[in-house]
Each structure stands twice: as structure tokens, then as C-alpha cells.
Design a protein around this motif. Structure first.
Motif, PDB file in Angstrom:
ATOM      1  N   THR A   8       0.836  -1.207   0.000  1.00  0.00           N
ATOM      2  CA  THR A   8       0.000   0.000   0.000  1.00  0.00           C
ATOM      3  C   THR A   8       0.862   1.245   0.000  1.00  0.00           C
ATOM      4  O   THR A   8       2.040   1.203   0.370  1.00  0.00           O
ATOM      5  N   LEU A   9       0.250   2.342  -0.404  1.00  0.00           N
ATOM      6  CA  LEU A   9       0.887   3.661  -0.265  1.00  0.00           C
ATOM      7  C   LEU A   9       0.433   4.321   1.037  1.00  0.00           C
ATOM      8  O   LEU A   9       0.916   5.380   1.399  1.00  0.00           O
ATOM      9  N   PHE A  10      -0.540   3.706   1.695  1.00  0.00           N
ATOM     10  CA  PHE A  10      -1.168   4.357   2.849  1.00  0.00           C
ATOM     11  C   PHE A  10      -1.236   3.418   4.055  1.00  0.00           C
ATOM     12  O   PHE A  10      -2.323   3.109   4.562  1.00  0.00           O
ATOM     13  N   GLN A  11      -0.055   2.987   4.500  1.00  0.00           N
ATOM     14  CA  GLN A  11       0.022   2.103   5.665  1.00  0.00           C
ATOM     15  C   GLN A  11      -0.699   2.715   6.872  1.00  0.00           C
ATOM     16  O   GLN A  11      -1.355   2.023   7.651  1.00  0.00           O
ATOM     17  N   GLU A  15      -2.962   0.485   9.490  1.00  0.00           N
ATOM     18  CA  GLU A  15      -2.266  -0.081  10.646  1.00  0.00           C
ATOM     19  C   GLU A  15      -2.991   0.073  11.984  1.00  0.00           C
ATOM     20  O   GLU A  15      -3.030  -0.886  12.769  1.00  0.00           O
ATOM     21  N   PRO A  16      -3.586   1.249  12.264  1.00  0.00           N
ATOM     22  CA  PRO A  16      -4.222   1.384  13.582  1.00  0.00           C
ATOM     23  C   PRO A  16      -5.281   0.314  13.841  1.00  0.00           C
ATOM     24  O   PRO A  16      -5.376  -0.226  14.941  1.00  0.00           O
ATOM     25  N   PHE A  34       0.896  -9.482  10.435  1.00  0.00           N
ATOM     26  CA  PHE A  34       0.647  -8.454   9.414  1.00  0.00           C
ATOM     27  C   PHE A  34       1.954  -7.761   9.073  1.00  0.00           C
ATOM     28  O   PHE A  34       2.721  -7.396   9.970  1.00  0.00           O
ATOM     29  N   ASP A  35       2.190  -7.614   7.793  1.00  0.00           N
ATOM     30  CA  ASP A  35       3.420  -6.975   7.343  1.00  0.00           C
ATOM     31  C   ASP A  35       3.039  -5.954   6.266  1.00  0.00           C
ATOM     32  O   ASP A  35       2.059  -6.160   5.554  1.00  0.00           O
ATOM     33  N   PHE A  36       3.797  -4.896   6.168  1.00  0.00           N
ATOM     34  CA  PHE A  36       3.507  -3.871   5.160  1.00  0.00           C
ATOM     35  C   PHE A  36       4.670  -3.708   4.200  1.00  0.00           C
ATOM     36  O   PHE A  36       5.827  -3.797   4.609  1.00  0.00           O
ATOM     37  N   VAL A  37       4.335  -3.489   2.953  1.00  0.00           N
ATOM     38  CA  VAL A  37       5.340  -3.127   1.962  1.00  0.00           C
ATOM     39  C   VAL A  37       4.869  -1.814   1.344  1.00  0.00           C
ATOM     40  O   VAL A  37       3.721  -1.709   0.882  1.00  0.00           O
ATOM     41  N   ASN A  38       5.747  -0.808   1.393  1.00  0.00           N
ATOM     42  CA  ASN A  38       5.413   0.510   0.849  1.00  0.00           C
ATOM     43  C   ASN A  38       5.690   0.514  -0.652  1.00  0.00           C
ATOM     44  O   ASN A  38       6.834   0.399  -1.081  1.00  0.00           O
ATOM     45  N   THR A 170     -12.195   4.492  -3.237  1.00  0.00           N
ATOM     46  CA  THR A 170     -11.047   5.206  -3.807  1.00  0.00           C
ATOM     47  C   THR A 170      -9.770   4.367  -3.785  1.00  0.00           C
ATOM     48  O   THR A 170      -8.795   4.716  -4.424  1.00  0.00           O
ATOM     49  N   GLY A 171      -9.785   3.279  -3.049  1.00  0.00           N
ATOM     50  CA  GLY A 171      -8.565   2.482  -2.988  1.00  0.00           C
ATOM     51  C   GLY A 171      -8.820   1.132  -2.353  1.00  0.00           C
ATOM     52  O   GLY A 171      -9.942   0.814  -1.959  1.00  0.00           O
ATOM     53  N   GLY A 172      -7.779   0.331  -2.245  1.00  0.00           N
ATOM     54  CA  GLY A 172      -7.915  -1.030  -1.734  1.00  0.00           C
ATOM     55  C   GLY A 172      -7.735  -1.164  -0.233  1.00  0.00           C
ATOM     56  O   GLY A 172      -7.801  -2.274   0.301  1.00  0.00           O
ATOM     57  N   GLU A 173      -7.537  -0.033   0.457  1.00  0.00           N
ATOM     58  CA  GLU A 173      -7.229  -0.146   1.893  1.00  0.00           C
ATOM     59  C   GLU A 173      -8.429  -0.646   2.706  1.00  0.00           C
ATOM     60  O   GLU A 173      -8.277  -1.530   3.558  1.00  0.00           O
ATOM     61  N   LEU A 174      -9.600  -0.072   2.468  1.00  0.00           N
ATOM     62  CA  LEU A 174     -10.776  -0.535   3.219  1.00  0.00           C
ATOM     63  C   LEU A 174     -11.110  -1.987   2.874  1.00  0.00           C
ATOM     64  O   LEU A 174     -11.345  -2.800   3.785  1.00  0.00           O
ATOM     65  N   PRO A 175     -11.137  -2.366   1.581  1.00  0.00           N
ATOM     66  CA  PRO A 175     -11.347  -3.783   1.277  1.00  0.00           C
ATOM     67  C   PRO A 175     -10.309  -4.682   1.953  1.00  0.00           C
ATOM     68  O   PRO A 175     -10.660  -5.754   2.464  1.00  0.00           O
ATOM     69  N   ALA A 176      -9.061  -4.247   1.995  1.00  0.00           N
ATOM     70  CA  ALA A 176      -8.024  -5.077   2.627  1.00  0.00           C
ATOM     71  C   ALA A 176      -8.384  -5.341   4.082  1.00  0.00           C
ATOM     72  O   ALA A 176      -8.307  -6.471   4.570  1.00  0.00           O
ATOM     73  N   LEU A 177      -8.814  -4.290   4.783  1.00  0.00           N
ATOM     74  CA  LEU A 177      -9.160  -4.456   6.200  1.00  0.00           C
ATOM     75  C   LEU A 177     -10.353  -5.393   6.375  1.00  0.00           C
ATOM     76  O   LEU A 177     -10.388  -6.214   7.295  1.00  0.00           O
TER      77      LEU A 177
END
Ligand code: ADE
Length: 248
Positions: A8-11, A15-16, A34-38, A170-177
Motif C-alpha cells: 500500500t501507499l497508505f500504511q 495499521e491502527p 501483518f506486514d507492510f510493503v510501501n 477510492t482504494g484497496g485499503e478498506l477492502p483489505a481491512l
């Protein structure tokens, strides 16, 4: 143990939540990681660019292939069994059934989406390798697109396209969660108390939970159904079955 690596571009947007409540407990118990890649780390040029305009014209920017391929390859170098999930409105609709399959690993590879998988990910590649060879460790990479979309060639890396529903985010962050939360809570031991079999019964098909109440028995004239105060477990079970919700 299920590991999610989120590209993601928006860790900071994700993350919270993963450090809160049941998700944090799952990590604490060693049941999830859980791991993040920027994605920016794999961007091009001095501005670490990850997107560009679409060929043929049109509005908006698309995720470019190079950063996405490099990011996924860097993860797969360490774990070639990792499966790639792409949240996209044109994916298979996410359901409790799919969540269960992803949580158990094995069944996930028999889903409709699995039939479109790359052979290596499906486990029927030349070496027969697939995540089901180690059911105790599952690793999913979630690629969170942003901007107006992604270069179609990125799909060659994707094992599962998942849609959260018929609307556009607008992005994949909410679906990811949502994907992570619904899978992690099904890992035996995460919710504590319940056995996984009991969890299954609640999530069977479209059956949703029955109405529940806690103290007080009478709140501003709204009374808890007498049957729930009766102590008659047989009748209570019957009532709960009758009152289980059905998804619309
Ligand atoms: N990205 C944008 N909209 C989406 C949706 N509905 N489901 C999954 N990913 C998305």
C-alpha cells in the motif's frame, strides 16, 4: 498462522485497526501476522512515481507495472507460496463462504476464483506445490490499488480478484481491512471461547445471528423476550433458531 502482507501507499490508514482489539490479539497469540510493503519504495525516478496516464487517453492515473511487479517479487522471493489478492470492483464478491475458505486455506483453492489461478498458486503446477502443502501457514499478499485503477498486465500476478460489493471505493485499503478482519476472526483460537464449529454454524450460508440482549431486562419499556429469561435451554435454542436473521 495466517500472514497478510499488505502492499500500500497508505500504511497509516490501515495499521491502527490491525493494532486494535481482536486483530491485535490474533497477532499476540501468534495466530496472525501483518506486514507492510510501501509501494513507494519501488517507485520510479527521483519522485518514486508509481502511476501514469492511460494509453488511449482518459481521466486519472493508473498504477504502473514496474513498481507493483518489483514489490510482489520482493515478497515472493522470500515466500514463493504467497497468494496475491487484488481488491477490485470487478472481482468475485466477498462472502462469508470465501472468508472461511481463505481462513482454512485448503478450500480456498476450490473456489470459483481458484479455477482462474496461475498453476503454481493452485498447487497443481509441475511440482505439485501449493499452499495446501502446509496448511499451518498461509500467506496472502493484498495489493491495494489507488488512483483510477491499474495496468491490466498486473493481473498476471494476481491469484484472486475480490470485490466488496457493487460500489466503487477510492482504494484497496478498506477492502483489505474487511478481508483481513473477516478471515482472521475465523482462525480457531482468535475469538476465544467459541469453537470453530460454533462459529461455522453462525456463518452458514445466509443465516445470520439471532437477536441478543443483555441487562437490564426492561429498558425504557423495551422488554427482553420472556423465553430468554426462562432458563429453558431447549426452548431458548428453538427460539434462537426461529429468529436467526436471513441476509437480504
Ligand atoms: N476498489 C474500489 N472499489 C472496490 C470494491 N467495491 N471492492 C473491492 N475493491 C474496490
Amino acid at each position: 498462522m495466517i500472514k497478510f502482507t499488505i502492499i500500500t501507499l497508505f500504511q497509516e490508514a490501515i495499521e491502527p485497526y490491525l493494532k486494535t482489539s481482536m486483530m491485535w490479539k490474533a497477532v499476540d497469540k501468534g495466530l496472525a501476522e501483518f506486514d507492510f510493503v510501501n509501494l513507494r519504495d519501488f517507485g520510479l525516478g527521483p519522485h518514486k512515481s508509481v502511476d501514469d496516464t492511460p494509453y488511449g487517453g482518459g481521466d486519472g492515473m493508473l498504477l504502473r507495472c514496474e513498481p507493483v511487479f518489483a514489490a510482489i517479487e520482493s515478497i515472493k522471493e522470500k515466500d514463493p507460496t504467497a497468494l496475491v489478492i487484488l481488491p477490485t470492483p470487478v472481482g468475485e464478491t466477498w462472502t462469508q463462504d470465501l472468508a472461511r475458505k481463505f481462513a482454512s486455506g485448503l478450500g480456498a483453492f476450490r473456489s470459483a476464483a481458484a479455477r482462474e489461478l496461475a498453476p503454481s498458486a493452485r498447487g497443481d503446477g509441475p511440482d505439485g506445490r501449493g499452499p495446501e502443502s502446509d496448511a499451518n501457514f498461509l500467506h496472502y499478499i493484498i495489493l491495494c490499488p489507488h488512483y483510477e485503477g491499474y495496468d491490466e498486465r498486473i493481473l498476471s500476478l494476481v491469484d484472486y480478484k475480490i470485490s466488496l460489493g457493487k460500489y466503487v471505493l477510492t482504494g484497496g485499503e478498506l477492502p483489505a481491512l474487511i478481508i483481513i478482519d473477516s478471515v482472521v476472526r475465523l482462525i480457531p483460537g482468535v475469538l476465544g471461547g467459541e469453537t470453530s464449529a460454533e462459529i461455522e454454524s453462525f456463518s452458514d450460508g445466509d443465516n445470520l445471528e439471532y437477536p441478543q440482549y443483555t441487562k437490564p431486562a426492561d429498558f425504557r419499556g423495551m422488554k427482553v423476550p420472556d423465553i430468554l429469561l426462562s432458563g429453558n435451554h431447549g426452548e431458548i435454542a428453538k427460539w434462537r433458531k426461529e429468529h436467526s436473521g436471513k441476509a437480504k
